[in-house]
Design a protein around this motif. Sequence first.
Motif, PDB file in Angstrom:
ATOM      1  N   ILE A  47      52.193  80.191   9.837  1.00  0.00           N
ATOM      2  CA  ILE A  47      51.558  80.416   8.548  1.00  0.00           C
ATOM      3  C   ILE A  47      50.077  80.621   8.829  1.00  0.00           C
ATOM      4  CG2 ILE A  47      51.151  79.488   6.244  1.00  0.00           C
ATOM      5  CD1 ILE A  47      53.514  77.574   6.764  1.00  0.00           C
ATOM      6  N   LYS A  48      49.561  81.739   8.319  1.00  0.00           N
ATOM      7  CA  LYS A  48      48.154  82.059   8.633  1.00  0.00           C
ATOM      8  C   LYS A  48      47.215  81.143   7.858  1.00  0.00           C
ATOM      9  CE  LYS A  48      48.537  86.780  10.202  1.00  0.00           C
ATOM     10  NZ  LYS A  48      49.995  86.888  10.261  1.00  0.00           N
ATOM     11  N   GLY A  49      45.965  81.064   8.339  1.00  0.00           N
ATOM     12  CA  GLY A  49      44.951  80.275   7.634  1.00  0.00           C
ATOM     13  C   GLY A  49      44.716  78.957   8.330  1.00  0.00           C
ATOM     14  N   GLU A  50      43.557  78.391   8.039  1.00  0.00           N
ATOM     15  CA  GLU A  50      43.136  77.159   8.703  1.00  0.00           C
ATOM     16  C   GLU A  50      43.746  75.955   7.985  1.00  0.00           C
ATOM     17  OE1 GLU A  50      38.951  74.729   9.132  1.00  0.00           O
ATOM     18  OE2 GLU A  50      38.970  76.710   8.224  1.00  0.00           O
ATOM     19  N   VAL A  51      44.270  75.011   8.777  1.00  0.00           N
ATOM     20  CA  VAL A  51      44.781  73.765   8.183  1.00  0.00           C
ATOM     21  C   VAL A  51      43.577  72.866   7.921  1.00  0.00           C
ATOM     22  CG1 VAL A  51      46.337  71.803   8.512  1.00  0.00           C
ATOM     23  CG2 VAL A  51      46.832  73.985   9.627  1.00  0.00           C
ATOM     24  N   SER A  94      41.099  75.293  -5.927  1.00  0.00           N
ATOM     25  CA  SER A  94      39.999  74.866  -5.065  1.00  0.00           C
ATOM     26  C   SER A  94      39.253  73.655  -5.630  1.00  0.00           C
ATOM     27  CB  SER A  94      39.012  76.016  -4.871  1.00  0.00           C
ATOM     28  OG  SER A  94      38.359  76.272  -6.102  1.00  0.00           O
ATOM     29  N   ARG A  95      39.576  73.258  -6.868  1.00  0.00           N
ATOM     30  CA  ARG A  95      38.821  72.132  -7.443  1.00  0.00           C
ATOM     31  C   ARG A  95      39.700  71.042  -8.017  1.00  0.00           C
ATOM     32  NH1 ARG A  95      38.934  73.225 -12.864  1.00  0.00           N
ATOM     33  NH2 ARG A  95      39.286  75.421 -13.358  1.00  0.00           N
ATOM     34  N   LEU A  96      41.026  71.236  -8.032  1.00  0.00           N
ATOM     35  CA  LEU A  96      41.905  70.224  -8.627  1.00  0.00           C
ATOM     36  C   LEU A  96      43.169  70.075  -7.787  1.00  0.00           C
ATOM     37  CD1 LEU A  96      41.558  68.619 -11.264  1.00  0.00           C
ATOM     38  CD2 LEU A  96      43.060  70.282 -12.383  1.00  0.00           C
ATOM     39  N   GLU A  97      43.502  68.839  -7.465  1.00  0.00           N
ATOM     40  CA  GLU A  97      44.720  68.590  -6.684  1.00  0.00           C
ATOM     41  C   GLU A  97      45.926  68.581  -7.634  1.00  0.00           C
ATOM     42  OE1 GLU A  97      44.480  65.367  -3.855  1.00  0.00           O
ATOM     43  OE2 GLU A  97      45.842  66.621  -2.712  1.00  0.00           O
ATOM     44  N   PRO A  98      46.947  69.418  -7.403  1.00  0.00           N
ATOM     45  CA  PRO A  98      48.089  69.441  -8.327  1.00  0.00           C
ATOM     46  C   PRO A  98      48.950  68.184  -8.196  1.00  0.00           C
ATOM     47  CG  PRO A  98      48.474  70.957  -6.508  1.00  0.00           C
ATOM     48  CD  PRO A  98      47.106  70.404  -6.315  1.00  0.00           C
ATOM     49  N   THR A 134      43.847  76.516   1.783  1.00  0.00           N
ATOM     50  CA  THR A 134      43.289  77.415   2.806  1.00  0.00           C
ATOM     51  C   THR A 134      44.336  78.323   3.452  1.00  0.00           C
ATOM     52  OG1 THR A 134      43.516  75.584   4.347  1.00  0.00           O
ATOM     53  CG2 THR A 134      41.320  75.958   3.434  1.00  0.00           C
ATOM     54  N   ARG A 135      45.613  78.053   3.198  1.00  0.00           N
ATOM     55  CA  ARG A 135      46.671  78.871   3.820  1.00  0.00           C
ATOM     56  C   ARG A 135      47.517  79.607   2.782  1.00  0.00           C
ATOM     57  NH1 ARG A 135      49.767  74.790   7.713  1.00  0.00           N
ATOM     58  NH2 ARG A 135      50.181  76.552   9.104  1.00  0.00           N
ATOM     59  N   CYS A 136      47.202  79.392   1.500  1.00  0.00           N
ATOM     60  CA  CYS A 136      48.102  79.874   0.450  1.00  0.00           C
ATOM     61  C   CYS A 136      47.734  81.291   0.002  1.00  0.00           C
ATOM     62  CB  CYS A 136      48.046  78.920  -0.739  1.00  0.00           C
ATOM     63  SG  CYS A 136      49.184  79.402  -2.043  1.00  0.00           S
ATOM     64  N   LEU A 137      48.735  82.185  -0.025  1.00  0.00           N
ATOM     65  CA  LEU A 137      48.491  83.563  -0.447  1.00  0.00           C
ATOM     66  C   LEU A 137      48.424  83.679  -1.968  1.00  0.00           C
ATOM     67  CD1 LEU A 137      50.984  85.337   2.012  1.00  0.00           C
ATOM     68  CD2 LEU A 137      48.505  85.061   2.261  1.00  0.00           C
ATOM     69  N   MET A 138      48.837  82.621  -2.678  1.00  0.00           N
ATOM     70  CA  MET A 138      48.888  82.665  -4.146  1.00  0.00           C
ATOM     71  C   MET A 138      47.707  81.924  -4.776  1.00  0.00           C
ATOM     72  SD  MET A 138      52.057  83.894  -4.386  1.00  0.00           S
ATOM     73  CE  MET A 138      52.632  83.516  -6.018  1.00  0.00           C
ATOM     74  N   ALA A 139      46.782  81.416  -3.967  1.00  0.00           N
ATOM     75  CA  ALA A 139      45.740  80.502  -4.471  1.00  0.00           C
ATOM     76  C   ALA A 139      44.916  81.125  -5.594  1.00  0.00           C
ATOM     77  CB  ALA A 139      44.836  80.088  -3.325  1.00  0.00           C
ATOM     78  N   TYR A 187      54.327  76.698   0.130  1.00  0.00           N
ATOM     79  CA  TYR A 187      54.512  76.161   1.486  1.00  0.00           C
ATOM     80  C   TYR A 187      55.992  76.116   1.853  1.00  0.00           C
ATOM     81  CZ  TYR A 187      54.437  72.966   5.457  1.00  0.00           C
ATOM     82  OH  TYR A 187      54.617  72.401   6.691  1.00  0.00           O
ATOM     83  N   THR A 188      56.834  75.721   0.898  1.00  0.00           N
ATOM     84  CA  THR A 188      58.279  75.702   1.168  1.00  0.00           C
ATOM     85  C   THR A 188      58.761  77.112   1.504  1.00  0.00           C
ATOM     86  OG1 THR A 188      58.438  73.963  -0.483  1.00  0.00           O
ATOM     87  CG2 THR A 188      60.507  74.911   0.292  1.00  0.00           C
TER      88      THR A 188
END
Length: 330
Positions: free
Chosen positions: A280-284, A308-312, A298-303, A258-259
């Motif tokens: 930044i593309k993708g849905e917020v 998708s299952r764990l908050e860092p 939902t917006r990250c190109l590196m995901a 994001y940065t």
Amino acid sequence: MSQTPIIRVRNLRKLFPIRGGGLSSFLTKEELFVHAVDDVSFDINTDEVLGLVGESGCGKTTLGRLLIRLLEPTSGEVYYRDTNILSLSQSEMRELRPKMQIIFQDPYESLNPRMTVLDLVAEPLEVNDLIENDAEKEEKVAEILEQMRLTPPEEFMFRYPHELSGGQRQRIAVARALIIHPDFVVADEPVSMLDTSTRGEILNLMIELKALTRSYLFITHELAVARHFCDRIAIMYLGRIMEMGTSDEIVKNPSHPYTRALLEATPVPNPKSRKEKVNIKGEVISPINPPRRCRFYTRCLMAEEICSRLEPELVDIGGGHMVACHLNQG
Ligand code: SF4
């Protein structure tokens, strides 16, 4: 700059309940909340300017108001030096108020149109019993007007806000916050409503007048402005801190996707270059009861799948550079 914290924030949360909640919440009986600030922890050191950067609606303003208790949090702790300000009574908080001030974003709304510049700027001195008589009042106001380059001060003292330009009004708002030499100031997008030529002037004045306070939280949606003014920068996204480090480290070695996206949106490190919209593309994702996964997913190109299952968690990747991204957590 001292490494002694003047402000410490621990696990701070502010949830706003949604009234009604629609059909789905009626069916599930789930209570719905906007997670404006969601489990945020950081320190602001003595004599430091910490920039808080993010797109509008990410919770920056709410967080700034929580730090000086203009809003009550849902949970968490805020310390001013060694005092947990959330444990103070109203009268104890009133005594602490002169130490903590705020500069609001909108110089048109933050100044009472019926008061003269003299009364507006002197108000914090009078409210906190810091002056003895009218002569002292005029002397102190004249001194800070000169420092704000509103000269000669006698020409400005008896004007009303509608007789001033936008830049002059924001100088008055800054003078009001700094005249009592507070320890800590929340500056909430103090230049975002101004035209480009005035923005740089006000920022430079605030840098010159840094001696009138100890520390700032400087809220902005523009990384270029934060880099110009701040010692460290915290990047906020949907109520969470995503990355935090020295301004140089954040700009030269950004580690959160994001940065990096924000930096691409503001490529020129110049406070006069204004890019309003971050593309930044993708849905917020919705800030209402967000799922426990990476909020930038939902917006990250590196995901990756784990995102998708764990908050860092926000972790130190070296030298106090903190990042909340699975790619940086080994
Ligand atoms: Fe992207 Fe995953 Fe890092 Fe989130 S945790 S920023 S989705 S790579």
